[in-house]
Motif scaffolding. Structure first.
Motif, PDB file in Angstrom:
ATOM      1  N   PRO A 151      34.984  17.978  56.315  1.00  0.00           N
ATOM      2  CA  PRO A 151      35.646  19.192  56.912  1.00  0.00           C
ATOM      3  C   PRO A 151      35.724  20.550  55.944  1.00  0.00           C
ATOM      4  CG  PRO A 151      37.006  17.382  56.908  1.00  0.00           C
ATOM      5  CD  PRO A 151      35.889  17.131  55.876  1.00  0.00           C
ATOM      6  N   ILE A 152      35.454  21.558  56.633  1.00  0.00           N
ATOM      7  CA  ILE A 152      35.522  22.698  55.837  1.00  0.00           C
ATOM      8  C   ILE A 152      36.473  23.653  56.500  1.00  0.00           C
ATOM      9  CG2 ILE A 152      34.467  24.943  55.074  1.00  0.00           C
ATOM     10  CD1 ILE A 152      31.888  23.699  55.022  1.00  0.00           C
ATOM     11  N   ILE A 153      37.706  24.024  55.855  1.00  0.00           N
ATOM     12  CA  ILE A 153      38.983  24.281  56.222  1.00  0.00           C
ATOM     13  C   ILE A 153      39.134  25.769  55.818  1.00  0.00           C
ATOM     14  CG2 ILE A 153      41.506  24.108  56.619  1.00  0.00           C
ATOM     15  CD1 ILE A 153      41.058  21.147  56.172  1.00  0.00           C
ATOM     16  N   ASN A 154      39.585  26.636  56.757  1.00  0.00           N
ATOM     17  CA  ASN A 154      40.168  27.844  56.411  1.00  0.00           C
ATOM     18  C   ASN A 154      41.322  28.194  57.459  1.00  0.00           C
ATOM     19  OD1 ASN A 154      40.465  30.697  55.173  1.00  0.00           O
ATOM     20  ND2 ASN A 154      38.582  31.474  56.306  1.00  0.00           N
ATOM     21  N   GLU A 155      42.051  29.236  57.113  1.00  0.00           N
ATOM     22  CA  GLU A 155      43.186  29.641  57.858  1.00  0.00           C
ATOM     23  C   GLU A 155      42.602  30.248  59.025  1.00  0.00           C
ATOM     24  OE1 GLU A 155      47.452  31.422  56.718  1.00  0.00           O
ATOM     25  OE2 GLU A 155      46.010  33.142  57.030  1.00  0.00           O
TER      26      GLU A 155
ATOM     27  N   LEU B  99      29.385  14.494  45.094  1.00  0.00           N
ATOM     28  CA  LEU B  99      30.430  13.289  45.048  1.00  0.00           C
ATOM     29  C   LEU B  99      30.604  12.723  46.495  1.00  0.00           C
ATOM     30  CD1 LEU B  99      33.199  16.033  43.877  1.00  0.00           C
ATOM     31  CD2 LEU B  99      32.018  14.115  42.660  1.00  0.00           C
ATOM     32  N   ALA B 100      30.152  13.293  47.282  1.00  0.00           N
ATOM     33  CA  ALA B 100      30.091  12.623  48.802  1.00  0.00           C
ATOM     34  C   ALA B 100      29.068  11.182  48.785  1.00  0.00           C
ATOM     35  CB  ALA B 100      29.569  13.504  49.899  1.00  0.00           C
ATOM     36  N   ASN B 101      28.125  11.514  48.087  1.00  0.00           N
ATOM     37  CA  ASN B 101      26.943  10.440  47.966  1.00  0.00           C
ATOM     38  C   ASN B 101      27.483   9.432  47.074  1.00  0.00           C
ATOM     39  OD1 ASN B 101      25.144  11.665  49.404  1.00  0.00           O
ATOM     40  ND2 ASN B 101      24.068  12.608  47.788  1.00  0.00           N
ATOM     41  N   GLN B 102      28.529   9.599  46.193  1.00  0.00           N
ATOM     42  CA  GLN B 102      29.431   8.547  45.429  1.00  0.00           C
ATOM     43  C   GLN B 102      30.259   7.936  46.245  1.00  0.00           C
ATOM     44  OE1 GLN B 102      30.219  10.545  41.865  1.00  0.00           O
ATOM     45  NE2 GLN B 102      28.141  11.574  41.484  1.00  0.00           N
ATOM     46  N   GLY B 103      30.383   8.208  47.487  1.00  0.00           N
ATOM     47  CA  GLY B 103      31.483   7.571  48.340  1.00  0.00           C
ATOM     48  C   GLY B 103      32.869   8.234  48.228  1.00  0.00           C
ATOM     49  N   LYS B 104      32.993   9.356  47.625  1.00  0.00           N
ATOM     50  CA  LYS B 104      34.374  10.127  47.763  1.00  0.00           C
ATOM     51  C   LYS B 104      34.164  10.806  49.218  1.00  0.00           C
ATOM     52  CE  LYS B 104      34.802  10.064  43.064  1.00  0.00           C
ATOM     53  NZ  LYS B 104      35.632   8.849  42.713  1.00  0.00           N
ATOM     54  N   GLU B 105      35.606  10.772  49.503  1.00  0.00           N
ATOM     55  CA  GLU B 105      35.805  11.749  50.688  1.00  0.00           C
ATOM     56  C   GLU B 105      36.272  13.019  50.438  1.00  0.00           C
ATOM     57  OE1 GLU B 105      37.128   8.031  53.729  1.00  0.00           O
ATOM     58  OE2 GLU B 105      38.877   9.093  52.516  1.00  0.00           O
ATOM     59  N   ILE B 106      35.488  13.993  50.869  1.00  0.00           N
ATOM     60  CA  ILE B 106      35.551  15.466  50.369  1.00  0.00           C
ATOM     61  C   ILE B 106      36.304  16.406  51.484  1.00  0.00           C
ATOM     62  CG2 ILE B 106      34.577  17.551  49.558  1.00  0.00           C
ATOM     63  CD1 ILE B 106      34.436  15.086  47.643  1.00  0.00           C
TER      64      ILE B 106
ATOM     65  N   ASP C 194      21.480  16.603  53.574  1.00  0.00           N
ATOM     66  CA  ASP C 194      21.627  15.618  54.508  1.00  0.00           C
ATOM     67  C   ASP C 194      22.948  15.588  54.692  1.00  0.00           C
ATOM     68  OD1 ASP C 194      20.084  14.636  56.638  1.00  0.00           O
ATOM     69  OD2 ASP C 194      19.691  12.648  55.445  1.00  0.00           O
ATOM     70  N   GLN C 195      23.786  16.260  54.280  1.00  0.00           N
ATOM     71  CA  GLN C 195      25.421  16.211  54.530  1.00  0.00           C
ATOM     72  C   GLN C 195      25.806  17.102  55.814  1.00  0.00           C
ATOM     73  OE1 GLN C 195      27.834  14.545  52.667  1.00  0.00           O
ATOM     74  NE2 GLN C 195      28.819  15.023  54.495  1.00  0.00           N
ATOM     75  N   ILE C 196      26.592  16.363  56.497  1.00  0.00           N
ATOM     76  CA  ILE C 196      27.074  17.134  57.856  1.00  0.00           C
ATOM     77  C   ILE C 196      28.480  17.609  57.608  1.00  0.00           C
ATOM     78  CG2 ILE C 196      27.689  16.618  60.253  1.00  0.00           C
ATOM     79  CD1 ILE C 196      25.749  14.378  60.125  1.00  0.00           C
ATOM     80  N   VAL C 197      28.669  19.016  58.171  1.00  0.00           N
ATOM     81  CA  VAL C 197      30.178  19.493  57.725  1.00  0.00           C
ATOM     82  C   VAL C 197      30.755  19.981  59.181  1.00  0.00           C
ATOM     83  CG1 VAL C 197      29.361  20.307  55.608  1.00  0.00           C
ATOM     84  CG2 VAL C 197      28.837  21.989  57.944  1.00  0.00           C
ATOM     85  N   ALA C 198      32.015  20.122  59.166  1.00  0.00           N
ATOM     86  CA  ALA C 198      32.605  20.556  60.464  1.00  0.00           C
ATOM     87  C   ALA C 198      33.626  21.714  60.102  1.00  0.00           C
ATOM     88  CB  ALA C 198      33.476  19.244  60.868  1.00  0.00           C
ATOM     89  N   GLN C 199      33.679  22.622  60.926  1.00  0.00           N
ATOM     90  CA  GLN C 199      34.660  23.924  60.656  1.00  0.00           C
ATOM     91  C   GLN C 199      36.062  23.513  61.147  1.00  0.00           C
ATOM     92  OE1 GLN C 199      34.254  28.278  61.434  1.00  0.00           O
ATOM     93  NE2 GLN C 199      34.826  27.339  63.446  1.00  0.00           N
TER      94      GLN C 199
END
Ligand code: ADP
Length: 253
Positions: free
Chosen positions: A128-132, A35-42, A92-97
Motif C-alpha cells: 500500500p502506498i499511502i498519502n493524506e 524487502l518484500a522479496n525477503q518476506g517483509k510486509e511493507i 514484479d511488485q504490485i502496489v495500491a494507492q
C-alpha cells in the motif's frame, strides 16, 4: 521486524526546486522490493504529490495558498502513483494507492475499514502506498504531517517498526542548520520535555514538519509498541542496513 511502515518526506523525494528526485525514488523502490522479496510486509507513506503537480503544471514557484497546494497535490498524486507503479512493476511488485486522513483512525467504523483494507492488501503481498487525502484534509499541506499519519498507520496495522526517512540522519540535540555544535542522538529511550525542546519548530522550506511532528509520531508509535527510527533517505542502502541492526539514525525503542 516483519511488518514495516516506511515514511518518506518531501525533502527526500523532491529537490529544493520542487522537482521530483527520480533517482532517489528509483533507489527507494529497489530497496522496498528487496524487502518484500525477503518476506517483509511493507507499507509506504509517501509525500511528494505537490512537487509532482508543480512540475506537471510547469510552475516554478511554490503554491501560495492551501487550496492551490491542494490543487497541485491532486494533479501530482496520480503522477506520483504512475511513477511508483511503473518502477515497482519492474520488480514484479504490485502496489495500491490508499488515501487517508487522520479522522479515518479516530472514528471507529472508519478505523476498522481502513485497517481491513490495509490488512487485505498485505495478505495479498501488495504494497500500500499511502498519502493524506489532500482534497478533504489539509494537515499534511499545512504542517507536513505525514509524520503523524505514518505513526497512525503503524498503529492501525500493528506494525513492528516505523522508519521515517528524512533529509537529515536523525534527531540532533539542536537544529544542526542553526547550531554547529548539535550532536546526533542515536537512541531516545524516553520522550522527555527536553527532547521535545530539541525538536523545535518546522524544518526545511520544502518539507514542513521538521522534527516536532516526528517526535509526535514517535509518541504515537511507542504507545502502540512500535519501534520508530529516523534516518537519512540519502544514505546508501539505508533500509537494508537498518534492518541488519546497523546503528544508523535515531531509534526510539
Ligand atoms: P521531511 O520532509 O523529511 O519531513 P523536514 O524538513 O520536515 O523533513 O524535517 C527535517 C528538518 O528538521 C531537518 O532538515 C532540520 O532542518 C530540521 N530540524 C529542526 N530541529 C532539528 C533537530 N533537533 N535535529 C534534526 N533536525 C532538526
Amino acid at each position: 521486524a516483519k511488518r514495516i511502515v516506511i515514511k518518506v518526506g518531501t525533502s527526500t523525494l523532491n529537490y529544493d526546486t520542487g522537482k521530483l528526485n527520480i533517482s532517489r525514488i528509483e533507489h527507494l523502490v529497489r530497496e522496498l522490493s528487496d524487502l518484500a522479496n525477503q518476506g517483509k510486509e511493507i507499507i509506504l507513506v509517501s509525500s511528494g504529490a505537490v512537487g509532482a503537480g508543480l512540475e506537471r503544471m510547469k510552475k516554478n514557484t511554490r503554491p501560495a495558498s492551501i487550496p492551490e497546494k491542494q490543487a497541485m497535490a491532486a494533479v501530482g498524486q496520480g503522477i506520483l502513483m504512475h511513477i511508483y507503479e511503473k518502477l515497482f512493476a519492474e520488480y514484479d511488485q504490485i502496489v495500491a494507492q490508499v488515501l487517508l486522513t487522520k479522522e479515518n483512525s479516530r472514528q471507529y467504523s472508519q478505523y476498522i475499514n481502513s485497517r481491513n483494507a490495509l490488512m487485505a492488501l498485505l495478505s495479498m503481498g501488495v504494497i500500500p502506498i499511502i498519502n493524506e487525502n489532500d482534497a478533504v484534509a489539509v494537515d499534511e499541506l499545512k504542517i507536513g504531517d505525514n509524520d503523524t499519519l505514518s505513526a497512525t498507520v503503524a498503529t492501525l496495522v500493528d506494525a513492528d517498526a516505523l522508519i521515517i526517512l528524512s533529509d537529515i540522519d536523525g534527531l540532533y540535540t539542536a537544529n544542526p542548520s542553526k547550531d554547529k555544535n548539535a550532536k546526533l542522538l542515536h537512541e531516545v529511550p524516553h520522550i522527555t520535555p527536553e527532547i521535545e525542546n530539541m525538536a523545535g519548530g518546522a524544518g526545511t522550506s520544502m518539507g514542513t514538519g521538521g522534527m516536532s511532528t516526528k517526535i509526535k509520531a514517535a509518541k504515537i508509535a511507542i504507545n502502540s509498541g512500535c519501534t520508530m527510527v529516523i534516518a537519512s533517505g540519502s544514505e546508501h542502502d539505508v533500509l537494508r542496513r537498518l534492518l541488519k541492526g546497523e546503528e544508523l539514525g535515531t531509534i526510539f525503542p
